[in-house]
Motif scaffolding. Sequence first.
Motif: not given
Length: 395
Positions: A290-291, A294-295, A298, A316, A341-342, A345, A348-349, A363
């Motif tokens: 998940h991580g 890149g979203g 979602e 996750t 988790t959001t 994401a 990360m972006l 997203l």
Amino acid sequence: MEYLTVRETAEKWNLSARMVQQLCIDGRIPGAQKFGKSWAIPAEAEKPQDPRIARKQRQQADSPLDYTNLMPLINTPFQPGKCLAAVETMTAGAQRDIALAEYHYFSGHSEEAAREAEPYLTSPDMGARLSACFIYAYANLPLGRIQRARFALNELNAALASRKDAPEMEAASAFAAAAGAVLLHLPLPEDLPEIQRFLPLLPPGVRSFALYVSAHYRYIQGDYAASAGTVEGALAMGAAQYPIPAIYLHLVAVMDYMGLRQTEQARAHLLSAWELARPDDLIEGLGEHHGLLGGMLEAEIKPNWPEDFKRIIDITYRFSAGWRRVHNPDTGHDVADDLTTTEFAVCMLASRDWSNPEIAEHLHISLATVKRHLSNAMRKLDVPQRHDLRKFMLQ
């Protein structure tokens, strides 16, 4: 010197307390000391090997490895939706037991996977033993049993170090040890042979998963284009017929194409992975990655399969908690903790220089929501600037 109790050592080595106490009495644990009625065991002491197993391994050293029990489900080209049926057709005993443990692990049932793999941790059959150690290590991470996971990972490295005399065994050991390290983003074992040396010796499905491991390693090194090339080549050359390796190959391609900011290619690979995973509920890989996606979960899975998305995110959280407890102390790199988790994401972006409007569009959330997630994450991580997020993100 740091010492452990008999009970702590039993947990670490996955033995009974009575067995550990007997090993102390027999003098088979160097440095063990008795204080009154209790034993103190050096924390760095290694688990003594069963001499009967050692004899069998020496007898088998000159024999080719029987790959039958080396990750048999990974090595099976079953039709999506027929995973359990494929397991049931396998030979009763180690092959079917290991395949069932694989199925339970890849479908997110870690407790069952660990229980089914455990009897084969010291098997004289090296295919079964390596498979059991790999499954046991990763199944114990989401269960929070970190000492058991470390024990199994150490067993993989030990097997590699002892298998220089038989090419097939070295190949199997190299595959298992590399997979154990790379998927945790840990340094590769120093004595790992070049992949070109052992890859041709592996059976085709396992070879396909080994190519995923190779692609993942290139991703970690930041060589997204080469990693994506490995994936595309593997899928074109037959890996697509092996569902479990194919799922993982598609997922690393998502990671690569998001790193290259080619979102349409990333989306196509995610949906290909989902098309293979969903019929048999093989959702563990999506939760594990998940991580790094890149979203994309979602953006694609959450709006279309919300209940599946919830189960993936549950995986996750549980997997990541154990993952960090191994990765962070071993590498000294503190991967972001305590983020939703959001939030992860979004961060990360952002760490890859996506603007807030780009993140919001990707997203399917509002610009205000992106800003709120970034603000909350930066507060949790105690970072003052947006560019400081990079050191906490898995790139």
